[in-house]
Design a protein around this motif. Sequence first.
Motif: not given
Length: 547
Positions: A382-407
């Motif tokens: 059942k070790l294929y369930l470790f693939i869920y760890f690739c979604a660790l980036l989701v909160p970081s990506v969504l958090l950064m969507l509101k920031y920009s150097g050209s704000y």
Amino acid sequence: MNESSLLRVLDRFKGGFGKIGVDYPVMRRILQVKLTMDGRRVPTIIGKSRKKDGEDGGTEKNQFFGSLWLYLIFGAFSSMFVALGDNFIFQMSLVFGIFMFMIMTSLISDFSSVLLDIRDRNILSTKPVNRRTIAMAKMLHICFYMFFLTGAIAIVPLGVGLVRHGVGFFLLFAVELVLMDLLIVVITALIYLGVLKFFDGEKLKDFINYVQIGLTIAIALGYQLLIRLFDFVDMQQAAFQPKWWQFALPPLWFGAPFETMLHRDGNPLFLLLSLLALAVPVLAFLLYLKLMPSLEKNLQKLSDPGSRKKESAGKGLKAISRLLCSSPQEQVFFRFAWTMMGNEREFKLKVYPSIGFSLIFPFIFLFTNGTEGGISGLPGSKLYLFIYFCALLVPSVLLMLKYSGSYKAAWIYRVLPIGDRVPVYRGTLIAAVVRLILPLYAAEAVIFAILFGAGVVPDLIVAGLAILVYTVICFAYLSKALPFSERFETAQQSEGLRMIPLMLLLSAFALVHYVATMISFGTYVYAALLLAANWILWQKAFTAKLP
């Protein structure tokens, strides 16, 4: 302009600078300006916004010093390895691995502008200032940060080493820290020199961005490799397994002299590794001095705009937006967010490392907790369930969507005829999923299908559906702002703390999936529930009142 205490210390040696041809008053003023400007940059490790003007009584405070306590904590944790026993090749290789990770990561993320500073050439080279003075100011600027950064990380381990192992250990440790810093600065500079030789303008800046990200990921992988050099018996005994490729691992170089000099171990491998710890940093520094004129010359390419392809919304992108977005406004903001994520250099520097870590973490956990049979033992587990760890980036990506150097360009939102902000958020989120999240997951899924066999494909599809649900929930949970409308410096530490429940939620999805696999047809029932949840959430989660 405030005056750093470093400058007052340098004043005691101004006679020595004069003897080597450095115009000390000019060098001092250059260094003072550099340090003042650095006080306005927020280190990546703290991620907090600088106080607004006037909040600190009108004084300028270098934010770098405000982050040193975090490095001190990391150093304090690593000191337990120093006190562990006297298996120095294990202990000190691990300690130097941690130090090199922390220092090089900080150098890459926060002080590349010091190594790649072209202001000296553009401003000072046109003035009656000799090159030796400019070069000395730049070198002292780099040494200033390396001294305090290394000191904060190493002061507790040095103290523990002095008490636990004696003065000889302390002195050897201190000397090797200097050699380590020298090697880190030279390696970073030489890599940038290699990049500068073949690229220019915008392409060069983009490439440096990817080099920074790649180095961060490589250091993390190297740290994992270092751990696997040893067969653990217990925490105080680890059997070293000599291999030819270990000569390519600098932390091992710096661990070997402790065995050679303190334990009087005449093992030829340790002698060769100890020689590398001394010779490579010194030779690399001599090479750096020889190549410094070439580096300074090529740095001018950073001011060259170069040639950049026009990244207009092509037919393919328009077709994708029409396929995935339900309204013309959504399609517009889908293409806008897609282009910004591709062009915004600072956004990529903040987000892409998390993508890289998310790419490697599932495999780190997989092979750390793998079966005794190795890769051949993975199918049927059942070790294929470790693939869920690739979604660790989701909160970081969504958090950064509101920031920009050209704000500052966010004023355009106020003049556009936008009556409802729902299409803005949904179009942006779909673009983030399609451009950043799904490609990463697809790559992981293909590799997992190869490792575990075709029988896990339905489970991989279910995991993908769960990650889509998780993405919408993360969006609804995190605070919202118009896409790319705020400066990166306003990112609050409290937002980072809010990610902890989201990580627990991701584990909950994996746990439910595991339980579903234990029930007959449970995976397919779970898939149907996730399909329904996706349809409802992607339709309804954006209808709530948004800022």
